[in-house]
Scaffold this active site. Structure first.
Site, PDB file in Angstrom:
ATOM      1  N   SER A 129       8.843 -27.351 -13.795  1.00  0.00           N
ATOM      2  CA  SER A 129       7.663 -26.517 -13.538  1.00  0.00           C
ATOM      3  C   SER A 129       8.065 -25.268 -12.756  1.00  0.00           C
ATOM      4  O   SER A 129       7.557 -24.174 -13.007  1.00  0.00           O
ATOM      5  CB  SER A 129       6.631 -27.298 -12.720  1.00  0.00           C
ATOM      6  OG  SER A 129       6.158 -28.389 -13.455  1.00  0.00           O
ATOM      7  N   HIS A 158       7.069 -33.196 -19.105  1.00  0.00           N
ATOM      8  CA  HIS A 158       6.080 -34.147 -18.575  1.00  0.00           C
ATOM      9  C   HIS A 158       5.381 -34.877 -19.724  1.00  0.00           C
ATOM     10  O   HIS A 158       5.206 -36.085 -19.689  1.00  0.00           O
ATOM     11  CB  HIS A 158       4.999 -33.411 -17.755  1.00  0.00           C
ATOM     12  CG  HIS A 158       5.487 -32.824 -16.471  1.00  0.00           C
ATOM     13  ND1 HIS A 158       5.198 -31.536 -16.085  1.00  0.00           N
ATOM     14  CD2 HIS A 158       6.215 -33.359 -15.456  1.00  0.00           C
ATOM     15  CE1 HIS A 158       5.741 -31.294 -14.892  1.00  0.00           C
ATOM     16  NE2 HIS A 158       6.363 -32.388 -14.496  1.00  0.00           N
ATOM     17  N   ARG A 195      16.154 -36.008 -15.443  1.00  0.00           N
ATOM     18  CA  ARG A 195      16.651 -35.102 -16.476  1.00  0.00           C
ATOM     19  C   ARG A 195      18.171 -35.004 -16.444  1.00  0.00           C
ATOM     20  O   ARG A 195      18.839 -35.043 -17.450  1.00  0.00           O
ATOM     21  CB  ARG A 195      16.062 -33.691 -16.284  1.00  0.00           C
ATOM     22  CG  ARG A 195      14.585 -33.608 -16.545  1.00  0.00           C
ATOM     23  CD  ARG A 195      13.969 -32.400 -15.915  1.00  0.00           C
ATOM     24  NE  ARG A 195      14.140 -32.423 -14.463  1.00  0.00           N
ATOM     25  CZ  ARG A 195      13.549 -31.599 -13.615  1.00  0.00           C
ATOM     26  NH1 ARG A 195      12.774 -30.659 -14.072  1.00  0.00           N
ATOM     27  NH2 ARG A 195      13.748 -31.704 -12.329  1.00  0.00           N
ATOM     28  N   LYS A 247       1.595 -27.161   0.166  1.00  0.00           N
ATOM     29  CA  LYS A 247       2.131 -26.232  -0.837  1.00  0.00           C
ATOM     30  C   LYS A 247       1.036 -25.269  -1.282  1.00  0.00           C
ATOM     31  O   LYS A 247      -0.145 -25.582  -1.199  1.00  0.00           O
ATOM     32  CB  LYS A 247       2.601 -27.021  -2.057  1.00  0.00           C
ATOM     33  CG  LYS A 247       3.941 -27.693  -1.881  1.00  0.00           C
ATOM     34  CD  LYS A 247       4.377 -28.201  -3.253  1.00  0.00           C
ATOM     35  CE  LYS A 247       5.591 -29.096  -3.169  1.00  0.00           C
ATOM     36  NZ  LYS A 247       5.890 -29.722  -4.470  1.00  0.00           N
TER      37      LYS A 247
HETATM   38  O1  PNS Z   1       6.712 -33.610  -9.277  1.00  0.00           O
HETATM   39  P1  PNS Z   1       7.193 -33.730  -7.874  1.00  0.00           P
HETATM   40  O2  PNS Z   1       6.664 -32.593  -7.064  1.00  0.00           O
HETATM   41  O3  PNS Z   1       8.677 -33.896  -7.788  1.00  0.00           O
HETATM   42  O4  PNS Z   1       6.522 -35.073  -7.274  1.00  0.00           O
HETATM   43  C1  PNS Z   1       6.848 -35.548  -6.017  1.00  0.00           C
HETATM   44  C2  PNS Z   1       5.924 -36.713  -5.608  1.00  0.00           C
HETATM   45  C3  PNS Z   1       4.463 -36.340  -5.746  1.00  0.00           C
HETATM   46  C4  PNS Z   1       6.205 -37.902  -6.503  1.00  0.00           C
HETATM   47  C5  PNS Z   1       6.282 -37.076  -4.143  1.00  0.00           C
HETATM   48  O5  PNS Z   1       6.245 -35.936  -3.362  1.00  0.00           O
HETATM   49  C6  PNS Z   1       5.337 -38.112  -3.539  1.00  0.00           C
HETATM   50  O6  PNS Z   1       5.382 -39.269  -3.897  1.00  0.00           O
HETATM   51  N1  PNS Z   1       4.481 -37.650  -2.606  1.00  0.00           N
HETATM   52  C7  PNS Z   1       3.475 -38.487  -1.967  1.00  0.00           C
HETATM   53  C8  PNS Z   1       3.818 -38.766  -0.513  1.00  0.00           C
HETATM   54  C9  PNS Z   1       4.754 -39.945  -0.401  1.00  0.00           C
HETATM   55  O7  PNS Z   1       4.474 -41.042  -0.839  1.00  0.00           O
HETATM   56  N2  PNS Z   1       5.926 -39.687   0.194  1.00  0.00           N
HETATM   57  C10 PNS Z   1       6.965 -40.666   0.325  1.00  0.00           C
HETATM   58  C11 PNS Z   1       7.662 -40.868  -1.008  1.00  0.00           C
HETATM   59  S1  PNS Z   1       9.294 -41.192  -0.757  1.00  0.00           S
END
Ligand code: PNS
Length: 177
Positions: free
Chosen positions: A130, A19, A92, A43
């Site tokens: 993570s 990150h 990645r 979560k």
């Molecule tokens: O680090 P992560 O957990 O892979 O991040 C995922 C994240 C936070 C980017 C994704 O879950 C997100 O954008 N959540 C917010 C809700 C949303 O906008 N959902 C539609 C996106 S396609």
């Protein structure tokens, strides 16, 4: 010229060297980068939102154009609120691609002007996530070089409360001396 603001959304539970590598790269190409921690009530994270925010704030304090914030709801709505025109995400390996592509295209459907920019972290972090860091730490393995020292310490404290107590005592004694 208008400033290009990007958001870097994620869970960051905990923040890893991958990150941080991406934040550094993003800070070089965007005028402003907002690291946006998702407040996800569904979560059950290892680190609270406040803990993740404190860690990220400390770890990014030396980047003058990086801020840390939290958000809930849709990423595109949050991007709108802060005036961002781009979403930064890391890829990645090929295995990340499908999920990231789906998210990027869904976000584009919801808000066509918002661009997703993918960057690759340094190759030594290409296997670092993570989730794996949490798992290895919880099972007693070494996470050295995978997370910043501060995160390693916080993980140790989280997983062994006795260490936290020891640390608190040392800090108290240090303050008295
Ligand atoms: O680090 P992560 O957990 O892979 O991040 C995922 C994240 C936070 C980017 C994704 O879950 C997100 O954008 N959540 C917010 C809700 C949303 O906008 N959902 C539609 C996106 S396609």
């Amino acid at each position: 010229m208008t400033k290009v603001i990007a958001i870097y959304p994620g869970s960051f539970d905990p923040p890893t060297n991958g990150h941080l590598d991406l934040i550094e790269r993003g800070s070089k190409i965007f005028d402003e980068l907002v690291v946006a921690i998702l407040r996800n009530a569904e979560k059950s994270p290892l680190f609270s939102l406040a803990e993740r925010r404190l860690m990220l704030e400390a770890l990014t304090a030396h980047f003058k154009n990086v801020q840390v914030d939290t958000f809930d709801g849709l990423t595109v709505d949050y991007a709108n609120r802060v005036g961002a025109s781009a979403v930064l995400r890391g890829i990645r390996a090929l295995s990340d691609y499908e999920y990231e592509l789906q998210m990027a295209l869904m976000n584009r459907k919801l808000q066509p002007e918002l661009e997703t920019v993918f960057m690759m972290p340094a190759e030594q972090y290409s296997y670092v996530s993570s989730r794996l860091v949490r798992e290895v730490a919880q099972l007693g393995g070494s996470i050295k070089d995978l997370v910043p020292e501060m995160v390693e310490q916080r993980l140790r404290e989280k997983l062994d409360p006795a260490i936290k107590l020891q640390h608190a005592r040392k800090t108290k004694a240090g303050k008295r001396a």
